[in-house]
Scaffold this motif. Structure first.
Motif, PDB file in Angstrom:
ATOM      1  N   GLU A 162     -75.323  54.195 -90.666  1.00  8.82           N
ATOM      2  CA  GLU A 162     -74.733  54.970 -89.860  1.00  8.82           C
ATOM      3  C   GLU A 162     -75.526  55.306 -88.833  1.00  8.82           C
ATOM      4  OE1 GLU A 162     -72.252  59.235 -89.675  1.00  8.82           O
ATOM      5  OE2 GLU A 162     -73.937  58.718 -91.376  1.00  8.82           O
ATOM      6  N   ASN A 163     -74.707  54.800 -87.510  1.00 17.58           N
ATOM      7  CA  ASN A 163     -75.318  54.850 -86.198  1.00 17.58           C
ATOM      8  C   ASN A 163     -76.726  54.094 -86.053  1.00 17.58           C
ATOM      9  OD1 ASN A 163     -73.543  56.546 -85.148  1.00 17.58           O
ATOM     10  ND2 ASN A 163     -74.558  58.510 -86.088  1.00 17.58           N
ATOM     11  N   GLY A 164     -76.855  52.954 -86.926  1.00 16.65           N
ATOM     12  CA  GLY A 164     -78.113  52.139 -87.021  1.00 16.65           C
ATOM     13  C   GLY A 164     -79.169  52.531 -87.986  1.00 16.65           C
ATOM     14  N   GLN A 165     -78.841  53.653 -88.671  1.00 17.72           N
ATOM     15  CA  GLN A 165     -79.957  54.171 -89.568  1.00 17.72           C
ATOM     16  C   GLN A 165     -79.317  53.771 -91.041  1.00 17.72           C
ATOM     17  OE1 GLN A 165     -80.913  58.356 -89.461  1.00 17.72           O
ATOM     18  NE2 GLN A 165     -82.640  57.858 -90.668  1.00 17.72           N
ATOM     19  N   ALA A 166     -80.196  53.166 -91.852  1.00 14.93           N
ATOM     20  CA  ALA A 166     -80.090  52.858 -93.308  1.00 14.93           C
ATOM     21  C   ALA A 166     -80.452  54.116 -94.041  1.00 14.93           C
ATOM     22  CB  ALA A 166     -80.651  51.565 -93.811  1.00 14.93           C
ATOM     23  N   LEU A 167     -79.476  54.632 -95.019  1.00 13.12           N
ATOM     24  CA  LEU A 167     -79.697  55.822 -95.799  1.00 13.12           C
ATOM     25  C   LEU A 167     -79.511  55.180 -97.159  1.00 13.12           C
ATOM     26  CD1 LEU A 167     -77.463  58.218 -94.099  1.00 13.12           C
ATOM     27  CD2 LEU A 167     -79.804  58.288 -93.841  1.00 13.12           C
ATOM     28  N   PHE A 168     -80.147  55.418 -98.367  1.00 13.69           N
ATOM     29  CA  PHE A 168     -80.160  55.110 -99.738  1.00 13.69           C
ATOM     30  C   PHE A 168     -79.820  56.551-100.388  1.00 13.69           C
ATOM     31  CE2 PHE A 168     -81.985  54.383-104.088  1.00 13.69           C
ATOM     32  CZ  PHE A 168     -80.874  53.631-104.511  1.00 13.69           C
ATOM     33  N   ASN A 169     -78.606  56.489-100.890  1.00 10.78           N
ATOM     34  CA  ASN A 169     -78.188  57.891-101.801  1.00 10.78           C
ATOM     35  C   ASN A 169     -78.432  58.865-100.495  1.00 10.78           C
ATOM     36  OD1 ASN A 169     -77.451  56.440-103.916  1.00 10.78           O
ATOM     37  ND2 ASN A 169     -79.523  56.906-105.059  1.00 10.78           N
ATOM     38  N   GLY A 170     -77.969  58.753 -99.685  1.00 13.03           N
ATOM     39  CA  GLY A 170     -78.058  60.071 -98.663  1.00 13.03           C
ATOM     40  C   GLY A 170     -79.504  60.207 -97.695  1.00 13.03           C
ATOM     41  N   ARG A 171     -80.495  59.571 -98.293  1.00  8.65           N
ATOM     42  CA  ARG A 171     -81.832  59.973 -97.788  1.00  8.65           C
ATOM     43  C   ARG A 171     -82.307  58.605 -96.841  1.00  8.65           C
ATOM     44  NH1 ARG A 171     -85.527  61.717-102.039  1.00  8.65           N
ATOM     45  NH2 ARG A 171     -86.769  62.357-100.362  1.00  8.65           N
ATOM     46  N   PRO A 172     -82.788  58.949 -95.712  1.00  9.39           N
ATOM     47  CA  PRO A 172     -83.269  57.760 -94.984  1.00  9.39           C
ATOM     48  C   PRO A 172     -84.245  56.896 -95.652  1.00  9.39           C
ATOM     49  CG  PRO A 172     -83.375  59.979 -93.629  1.00  9.39           C
ATOM     50  CD  PRO A 172     -83.095  59.983 -95.074  1.00  9.39           C
ATOM     51  N   LEU A 173     -83.867  55.539 -95.355  1.00  9.79           N
ATOM     52  CA  LEU A 173     -84.754  54.426 -95.683  1.00  9.79           C
ATOM     53  C   LEU A 173     -85.930  54.710 -94.772  1.00  9.79           C
ATOM     54  CD1 LEU A 173     -82.621  51.372 -96.633  1.00  9.79           C
ATOM     55  CD2 LEU A 173     -84.000  53.089 -98.290  1.00  9.79           C
ATOM     56  N   ALA A 174     -87.261  54.293 -95.386  1.00  4.04           N
ATOM     57  CA  ALA A 174     -88.415  54.151 -94.637  1.00  4.04           C
ATOM     58  C   ALA A 174     -88.364  52.627 -93.859  1.00  4.04           C
ATOM     59  CB  ALA A 174     -89.695  54.194 -95.402  1.00  4.04           C
ATOM     60  N   ALA A 175     -89.164  52.616 -92.708  1.00  4.49           N
ATOM     61  CA  ALA A 175     -89.019  51.335 -91.984  1.00  4.49           C
ATOM     62  C   ALA A 175     -89.211  50.282 -92.728  1.00  4.49           C
ATOM     63  CB  ALA A 175     -89.910  51.376 -90.909  1.00  4.49           C
TER      64      ALA A 175
END
Length: 126
Positions: free
Chosen positions: A97-110
């Motif tokens: 969403e908006n260029g950010q990856a989330l795994f189970n609702g939590r942001p993924l580290a770079a």
């Protein structure tokens, strides 16, 4: 229809001679210069009246605002289980969403996002 041309003699040559040339050959020698009123002008028709441009509105975006990817393992295929057995092991949900990856609702580290992108590239090659 042949055109008659009087060709001037070069200095020291015989007097001017008369030659004929075909009209179609003369047309090939002439450079065509279009009248100024025939050039394309955007936004007007052939009579000079204003017209709407051909592309009235940009096409709608076909990429959704949020992309959802369900992660899982097909144990039936991995372990060679019978075809009629459903053995999917869910691992989680990746959302972009908006260029950010989330795994189970939590942001993924770079570095995790980069590893995921590399895995996707590898999967597309196969």
């Amino acid at each position: 229809m042949p055109l008659v041309l009087a060709l001037a003699a070069l200095p020291g040559a015989a007097p001017a001679s008369v030659q004929t040339i075909a009209e179609r050959d003369c047309r090939r020698l002439e450079r065509h210069v279009p009248a100024p009123d025939v050039a394309y002008r955007p936004g007007v028709d052939v009579r000079g009246r204003p017209v709407a441009p051909a592309d009235l509105a940009p096409p709608p975006a076909i990429v959704p605002d949020r992309l959802t990817i369900l992660l899982g393992v097909d144990l039936r295929r991995r372990l060679g289980l019978p075809r009629d057995l459903i053995a999917d092991l869910p691992l989680g949900v990746i959302e972009i969403e908006n260029g950010q990856a989330l795994f189970n609702g939590r942001p993924l580290a770079a570095d995790d996002a980069a590893a995921l992108a590399a895995a996707c590239r590898e999967a597309r090659r196969r």
